[in-house]
Design a protein around this motif. Structure first.
Motif, PDB file in Angstrom:
ATOM      1  N   ASN A  78       0.712  -1.198   0.055  1.00 19.20           N
ATOM      2  CA  ASN A  78      -0.131   0.077   0.001  1.00 19.20           C
ATOM      3  C   ASN A  78       0.822   1.200   0.004  1.00 19.20           C
ATOM      4  O   ASN A  78       2.228   1.440   0.424  1.00 19.20           O
ATOM      5  N   SER A  79       0.276   2.305  -0.423  1.00 25.95           N
ATOM      6  CA  SER A  79       0.931   3.634  -0.258  1.00 25.95           C
ATOM      7  C   SER A  79       1.302   4.084   1.200  1.00 25.95           C
ATOM      8  O   SER A  79       0.738   3.383   2.101  1.00 25.95           O
ATOM      9  N   ASP A  88       2.129   7.019   4.043  1.00 28.99           N
ATOM     10  CA  ASP A  88       2.677   8.649   4.188  1.00 28.99           C
ATOM     11  C   ASP A  88       2.087   8.580   5.564  1.00 28.99           C
ATOM     12  O   ASP A  88       0.967   8.799   5.726  1.00 28.99           O
ATOM     13  N   ARG A  97      -4.856   6.513   1.865  1.00 32.00           N
ATOM     14  CA  ARG A  97      -5.411   5.028   1.747  1.00 32.00           C
ATOM     15  C   ARG A  97      -6.752   4.941   1.667  1.00 32.00           C
ATOM     16  O   ARG A  97      -7.536   5.564   2.046  1.00 32.00           O
ATOM     17  N   ARG A  99       6.927   9.857   4.200  1.00 34.19           N
ATOM     18  CA  ARG A  99       6.380   9.162   3.122  1.00 34.19           C
ATOM     19  C   ARG A  99       7.361   8.515   2.248  1.00 34.19           C
ATOM     20  O   ARG A  99       8.572   8.719   2.104  1.00 34.19           O
ATOM     21  N   ASP A 110       7.798   5.422  -3.184  1.00 36.48           N
ATOM     22  CA  ASP A 110       7.710   4.340  -4.111  1.00 36.48           C
ATOM     23  C   ASP A 110       7.683   3.059  -3.313  1.00 36.48           C
ATOM     24  O   ASP A 110       8.735   2.365  -3.025  1.00 36.48           O
TER      25      ASP A 110
END
Length: 166
Positions: A8-9, A11, A39, A151, A154
């Motif tokens: 998942n991303s 941050d 998210r 964050r 990638d």
């Protein structure tokens, strides 16, 4: 052989801090409430959107903690980092599911264990440095990590690298 899974991303942001002194009068933990923003299902990752209140979390936490250390609390997972009673130069870590404080297994099944996400790792680095430099527990408790947000640009680079066979 490893097989990287999609991530998942990520941050992360500090969503509050509190000092928790447990009912035994000696156990004390610095609690870092952390959100992961951006998210899907924000109620799972952000404190102001989840079903668990910070105060409710703090009221229940003493039943699963003892010692001195710090806590990284996300709405979905909590880690309790304690300076080891057997060797205080080592951090012990315990994983818990935040909603019910059931065990969150840190073993990954291949002989490795989850240590930390980015927010936890940076906070742990600061906390360990505070512990090492403090003359006493009070001096340690008086300092807080300056981590505010982090964050990962990638979260899929390992998978691409591994699939490319480089």
């Amino acid at each position: 052989m490893i097989a990287p899974k999609p991530a998942n991303s990520y941050d992360a942001r500090i969503a509050g801090t509190r000092l928790l002194t447990c009912p035994d009068g000696r156990s004390v933990f610095k609690v870092y409430f952390i959100d992961i923003v951006g998210r899907a299902n924000p109620e799972r990752y952000e404190w102001d959107r989840c079903a668990t209140s910070r105060d409710g979390f703090l009221a229940a936490l003493p039943r699963v903690t003892d010692g001195v250390g710090f806590v990284t609390a996300f709405p979905h997972v909590t880690k309790v980092f304690r300076f080891g009673p057997h060797a205080e130069t080592v951090l012990d870590v315990r994983g818990l599911r935040t909603p019910d404080f059931s065990e969150y297994p840190l073993a990954r099944g291949d002989g490795t264990f989850e240590f930390a996400c980015l927010a936890e790792a940076l906070i742990a680095a600061d906390e360990f440095a505070f512990w090492a430099s403090a003359a006493d527990v009070g001096g340690y408790l008086g300092r807080w990590s300056s981590f505010a947000s982090g964050r990962i640009v990638d979260p899929g680079k390992l998978g691409r690298y591994w699939r490319a066979g480089a």
